[in-house]
Design a protein around this motif. Structure first.
Motif, PDB file in Angstrom:
ATOM      1  N   TRP A  92      -0.167   0.829  -5.822  1.00  0.00           N
ATOM      2  CA  TRP A  92       1.212   0.353  -5.786  1.00  0.00           C
ATOM      3  C   TRP A  92       1.723   0.227  -4.350  1.00  0.00           C
ATOM      4  CZ3 TRP A  92       5.799   2.203  -3.864  1.00  0.00           C
ATOM      5  CH2 TRP A  92       6.919   1.410  -4.186  1.00  0.00           C
ATOM      6  N   ILE A  93       1.360   1.203  -3.529  1.00  0.00           N
ATOM      7  CA  ILE A  93       1.785   1.160  -2.115  1.00  0.00           C
ATOM      8  C   ILE A  93       1.321  -0.140  -1.467  1.00  0.00           C
ATOM      9  CG2 ILE A  93       1.166   2.121   0.155  1.00  0.00           C
ATOM     10  CD1 ILE A  93       1.617   4.826  -0.926  1.00  0.00           C
ATOM     11  N   ASN A  94       0.101  -0.536  -1.791  1.00  0.00           N
ATOM     12  CA  ASN A  94      -0.423  -1.764  -1.184  1.00  0.00           C
ATOM     13  C   ASN A  94       0.232  -3.010  -1.755  1.00  0.00           C
ATOM     14  OD1 ASN A  94      -2.576  -1.206   0.917  1.00  0.00           O
ATOM     15  ND2 ASN A  94      -3.111   0.218  -0.716  1.00  0.00           N
ATOM     16  N   ILE A  95       0.570  -2.974  -3.029  1.00  0.00           N
ATOM     17  CA  ILE A  95       1.307  -4.114  -3.589  1.00  0.00           C
ATOM     18  C   ILE A  95       2.673  -4.218  -2.896  1.00  0.00           C
ATOM     19  CG2 ILE A  95       2.479  -5.008  -5.654  1.00  0.00           C
ATOM     20  CD1 ILE A  95       0.205  -3.749  -7.283  1.00  0.00           C
ATOM     21  N   TYR A  96       3.320  -3.057  -2.724  1.00  0.00           N
ATOM     22  CA  TYR A  96       4.618  -3.038  -2.051  1.00  0.00           C
ATOM     23  C   TYR A  96       4.489  -3.674  -0.666  1.00  0.00           C
ATOM     24  CZ  TYR A  96       8.828  -1.251   0.205  1.00  0.00           C
ATOM     25  OH  TYR A  96      10.010  -1.149   0.887  1.00  0.00           O
ATOM     26  N   SER A  97       3.458  -3.279   0.042  1.00  0.00           N
ATOM     27  CA  SER A  97       3.271  -3.791   1.391  1.00  0.00           C
ATOM     28  C   SER A  97       2.934  -5.282   1.391  1.00  0.00           C
ATOM     29  CB  SER A  97       2.169  -3.008   2.094  1.00  0.00           C
ATOM     30  OG  SER A  97       2.056  -3.441   3.418  1.00  0.00           O
ATOM     31  N   ALA A  98       2.134  -5.702   0.423  1.00  0.00           N
ATOM     32  CA  ALA A  98       1.739  -7.113   0.387  1.00  0.00           C
ATOM     33  C   ALA A  98       2.920  -8.022   0.070  1.00  0.00           C
ATOM     34  CB  ALA A  98       0.625  -7.322  -0.636  1.00  0.00           C
TER      35      ALA A  98
END
Lengths: 611, 473
Positions: free
Chosen positions: B27-33
């Protein structure tokens, strides 16, 4: 126990092995190969250059010579253009459809902005502006280009052009599309005039849309405007000189002797510097460079250095004799219609004989200076002719003749001219077997001697200063805290002592103001003591060149001038009156009524179109 | 006979913790993307990271429900669930919404569901059920044809939807079959034939050839020691050198691949004679397999370039993901490599990635989410994620092996296989080691369907595992 239970190791091993190769690949990708970091920066950072305004240039009286004007580049991101009404487009922008087709073929799918049309003038822009909305993919980017406020002084001011690839490689300040001074002071003072470019770094997305300032603008740089220059040129004098030189080939250089500042430096034919600005620049350049046989881009004042000075050389001849102690001011030599030694004769015109040094200068006696020349070179204190010759040459060169004066305008090694040609004499007469008679014509400024007009003017300034000159320069002041090159403040002493100049100067004074027997009577100016010397440079290809050097006033000289008119005949006929008009214009500010006839005569003279 | 035991205490909490951790990192990476200056609020449900929170919460709910259900129902209703999913796969062909030329989505209000995602666990249940049947044998035609039916029915339907990537997933069940008794040879062929096929078509010829020969030499060393290896190497390198020098003096003009290929002929002849004289049967077999493989890859290349027509080639290219690129073949992968490569050792930092955030990378929050990991967390981040996945898969293998019921073990291996394939293809694709096939990275890629499908897959297994003691075998 399950018979296949051992296979769990194979399966687990396969999983670990394959995923471990990913780690290896990632190591190569992220750590050992740095090229991706560079690609990433190229991808996402768009550096927008902020161009500084180029410095202005003024003349010595504060008249603006070079300003800036807005110009407009028509930009387009090629990939964004989906369709185009070519007929309408061609009409509006005055281009043909082939140009459009080849442009879009060249930049097919390009994501970065490209210059479609560069340097559209303010006038054209006014026409386009209202209709630009019909072509939403195109937009205008403003840029500042030069505006020359005078139609004169083209060779002094020079021009700017797009920087070439060689320069881009050698100087990392420049990048493609930048402007750089190509000639004139635009070139020599490029560093001061250009200022420093600034930059704004943006992050752009894959569609080249600007998203934000990179790092909040932390790495952005402000542009620093270029410095303004004050030139030593007197533009009024310059333009006047150019007017006088119309329809004549040649050059005029006027110097303020007490500073070395160049007041005017004229090369004719010339061109309007505004021709080399904007979109028409390259076309006009080709026109001027290739298709004009008169070579208007050629700066004759500096680059034309093959011509002999003729009799204007006689002052330094005389001065050398005095300095070497082979003559005294009252030494006299006879002249029987020329210089005669055995069978050898170098002709002279009719004048009284014998003459002393002052009279010899006044009457431009060839025999006198041939005698002086031989006495200098054959002086027994020098063990050989060669040594005497070198001594003589050094005296001449100390006046800046045959050497490159380090003027702040572009010049090349070839432009230094020559004072005798030792290699040629060795070839022709054999090393160590020279005789002074072999090159006696040097004594009267003919033969293997070539000078340019700038050197002649500088020589005249050195005479006016009684033995020294300042390197001629066109810079007077640079705005801000920068000072001009120190070398322009340094007295350059000639090898001649101060006390030797008076008889020569007196001779020059008489050459103009001496009444009968004066060679330059046409140059006489009321109320001004003009000292001058005519010259007629022999030209095997055609009509002789008309030369005149002068300075005025006799005491505390304010201007030293050299005029060189190609194929115009006697120095006294054309060059002398032209020089006197310029001196008068400079010192008085006007040409009095009683001399208007002379001005008209000079203005109307045409040595190019008709004989 | 069943023993009732406490589910809570028998549940494998370590696996659950790893699952939660993976979902959180994902999820953290989706947020960042997806992150942008205008949208920073993590609960902004108009943004994908906001929506993903909803999908995650729903996944949690699904997990709880699955754990509460009786473990027996999966074995009991395996075929029923399978039949229902097959029905959904058919229905989506008629009622589904077409997205990107594939008809694989149901649209209910604003929620879109992809039945192919859920067909995975249903097929796995049916597979487990079939193989764990007492009558099943890999030597029995009837058993094998049932197996084939169960596998190919969903594959066919998914292919009809135009979703080649999802269909490919079923292939990995060969791992499960191997664990349950499929022969070594069948497993070897099943793995090598398609892997060689795809690698031959997506990589440079010489980059396929060299690893194959290298692996063969590795086996020579493993089987017969380094002296034999030196002999074999010497013969091959010697003949390669001859051809290389011929090339150098311009007697022949060939590129490296053909030189290496040509050198194989005389060196094989020499080596076969040696094998015959010294009776090296094992090496003879290995050598023959090597030549067979080389012949196989060569003929694939030959057919692809010389026999297939242009439009047929194009179809294969599309299947392998070579033709999806808007800027020409290789653009997407190139951008992906740039993004990951620019991350360096420790990355550009959370939310600092430029390549992913500025849309250079395609599908940055779904199929190419690993680019965000690579760019922002660097080599440390990518290695951590891969090691974490390895640990997770090994944990699941461990769990599968401790099952008393064959059904549960098969199911467990199925979970491992499906996850492994997704990880392999997805990460492999972003780093240029696998064809560009659009399948999600488990727990990382944005999307409800895939997250829920993986959740169901794992939590059914955890439920089965929690009840493993109830089964006496």
């Amino acid at each position: 126990m399950n018979p296949f239970s051992g296979r769990k190791y194979i399966i687990a091993g396969l999983i670990v092995l394959l995923l471990a190769t990913f780690v290896v690949k990632l190591f190569l990708l992220q750590i050992s190969d740095v090229s991706y970091k560079i690609s990433a920066e190229n991808n996402s950072r768009r550096i927008v250059t902020v161009y500084p305004t180029r410095g202005l240039v003024f003349d010595r009286n504060g008249v603006l010579l070079i300003g800036n004007q807005r110009s407009f580049d028509l930009m387009v991101i090629p990939s964004q253009v989906k369709s185009l009404d070519t007929t309408e487009f061609c009409r509006l922008f005055n281009v043909d459809s082939d140009f459009i087709i080849s442009f879009f073929r060249k930049y097919k799918g390009g994501l970065r902005p490209q210059v479609f049309l560069s340097q559209i003038s303010k006038e054209d822009y006014a026409i386009i502006e209202d209709q630009l909305h019909k072509f939403p993919d195109f937009y205008i980017q403003e840029r500042s280009v030069r505006k020359y406020e005078t139609s004169g002084a083209a060779h002094v001011l020079g021009y700017v052009g797009e920087v070439d690839s060689a320069k881009i490689r050698s100087d990392n300040y420049y990048s493609i599309g930048d402007y750089i001074g190509v000639s004139g002071l635009e070139k020599t003072y490029e560093k001061q005039l250009r200022g420093e470019k600034g930059k704004i770094i943006y992050l752009v997305d894959v569609h080249v849309r600007i998203k934000e300032n990179y790092a909040g603008g932390e790495y952005d740089e402000q542009a620093v405007a270029g410095k303004d220059l004050i030139s030593s040129i007197d533009i009024q004098l310059q333009e006047y000189g150019e007017r006088l030189m119309k329809n004549k080939k040649g050059a005029i250089v006027a110097i303020e002797p007490v500073t070395g500042e160049i007041l005017a430096i004229i090369s004719s034919p010339t061109y309007d510097p505004n021709l080399l600005v904007g979109r028409a620049r390259s076309r006009n350049y080709l026109e001027l460079d290739r298709n004009d046989s008169l070579r208007p881009l050629f700066n004759r004042a500096i680059q034309s250095s093959k011509n002999p000075p003729g009799s204007t050389f006689k002052m330094v001849m005389g001065l050398t004799g005095l300095q070497e102690g082979v003559i005294l001011p009252h030494s006299t030599f006879g002249c029987s219609g020329g210089y005669v030694v055995g069978n050898f004769k170098l002709g002279c015109h009719n004048h009284a004989s014998p003459l002393d040094l002052t009279r010899a200068v006044q009457n431009s006696c060839n025999a006198y200076f041939c005698n002086v020349f031989r006495k200098v070179i054959d002086n027994p204190k020098y063990k050989s002719v060669e040594k005497g010759f070198i001594a003589w040459q050094n005296h001449i060169k100390s006046f800046g003749l045959g050497v490159n004066l380090e003027i702040d305008l572009p010049y090349s090694e070839r432009d230094k001219g020559q004072i005798g040609d030792t290699a040629y004499y060795n070839r022709k007469h054999g090393k160590g077997r020279w005789k002074s008679l072999n090159f006696i014509s040097l004594a009267i400024g003919q033969g293997e001697v070539g000078v340019n007009t700038l050197q002649l003017a500088n020589m005249t300034a050195a005479i006016a200063n009684n033995g020294y000159y300042y390197i001629p320069h066109i810079i007077r002041e640079i705005s801000g805290d920068e000072t001009i090159d120190k070398k322009y403040y340094k007295k350059q002493f000639t090898s001649i002592s101060k006390e030797h100049f008076q008889p020569i100067i007196d001779g020059m004074y008489l050459a103009v103001n001496g009444g009968a027997g004066s060679t330059a009577g046409l140059a006489i100016i009321e109320d001004i003591d003009l000292c001058g010397k005519t010259g007629t440079a022999q030209n095997p290809q055609g009509e002789n060149h008309s030369v005149f050097v002068a300075f005025a006033p006799k005491d505390n000289p304010k201007i030293a001038i050299a005029v060189f008119i190609e194929n115009a005949g006697y120095g006294g006929t054309w060059a002398a009156p032209m020089a006197s008009l310029i001196v008068e214009k400079y010192l008085k500010g006007y040409i009095p009524e009683n001399r208007k006839w002379l001005e008209t005569r000079v203005l109307e003279a045409d040595f190019i179109n008709k004989k | 006979m069943r023993r009732n035991t406490n589910i809570i205490s028998n549940l494998d909490w370590l696996t659950i913790a790893m699952f939660v951790m993976l979902v959180f990192i994902g999820w953290i990476n989706i947020y960042s993307a997806v992150y942008s200056e205008e949208h920073k609020n993590i609960f902004d449900f108009s943004q994908r990271y906001g929506k993903q929170i909803i999908w995650i919460m729903a996944a949690g709910l699904i997990a709880v429900i699955l754990l509460l259900l009786d473990s027996g129902i999966y074995s009991l209703f395996a075929y029923g669930i399978y039949a229902f999913m097959i029905f959904l796969l058919m229905a989506v062909l008629v009622l589904g919404k077409e997205v990107n030329a594939s008809r694989s989505w149901f649209e209910i209000g604003s929620v879109r569901l992809q039945p192919a995602e859920f067909a995975k666990f249903a097929t796995l249940l049916a597979l487990s059920k079939l193989i764990s049947d007492t009558g099943f044998s890999f030597n029995n035609i009837k058993s094998l044809s049932r197996l084939a039916l169960i596998l190919f029915l969903p594959v066919g339907l998914i292919l009809l939807q135009g979703d080649a990537g999802s269909a490919l997933v079923y292939y990995i069940f060969v791992l499960v079959l191997y664990r349950e008794g499929l022969s070594h040879v069948a497993f070897f062929l099943a793995i090598s034939i398609p892997v060689l096929f795809i690698s031959t078509l997506i990589f440079e010829k010489v980059n396929v050839f060299i690893p194959i020969v290298s692996i063969a030499f590795l086996f020579v060393w493993l089987m017969s020691g380094w002296k034999k290896l030196l002999t074999a190497l010497g013969i091959y390198i010697g003949s390669t050198a001859i051809f290389l020098s011929l090339n150098e003096i311009r007697l022949i003009d060939m590129d490296l691949y053909y030189i290496l290929l040509l050198a194989l002929a005389p060196s094989s002849l020499v080596y076969f004679i040696l094998q015959y004289r010294y009776k090296l049967r094992n090496l003879f077999l290995l050598h023959s397999i090597l030549l067979g493989i080389i012949l196989y890859t060569f003929s694939i290349n030959y057919m692809y370039s010389n026999i297939l027509k242009e439009h047929q080639r194009l179809r294969i290219d599309v299947l392998l993901g070579k033709e999806k690129d808007p800027h020409g073949v290789g653009y997407n992968v190139e951008q992906s490599l740039i993004a990951i490569g620019s991350g360096g050792v420790s990355g550009k930092g959370f939310l600092q990635g430029t390549q992913t955030k500025l849309n250079y990378v395609p599908e940055q929050d779904t199929d190419f989410i690993f680019c965000t990991v690579g760019e922002e967390w660097g080599f440390i981040g990518t290695t951590f994620v891969i090691l974490f996945f390895i640990a997770f898969l090994l944990r699941l293998i461990f769990l599968a092996e401790r099952q008393r019921s064959q059904f549960s073990r098969i199911y467990g291996y199925g979970v491992v296989s499906i996850l492994f394939l997704h990880i392999l293809i997805n990460i492999g694709m972003t780093i240029g080691l696998a064809p560009v096939i659009g399948i999600p990275l488990p727990f990382f890629s944005y999307g409800g369907s895939s997250l829920w499908a993986f959740t169901i897959l794992i939590f059914i297994f955890l439920r089965l595992d929690a009840s493993r003691m109830e089964m006496l075998k």
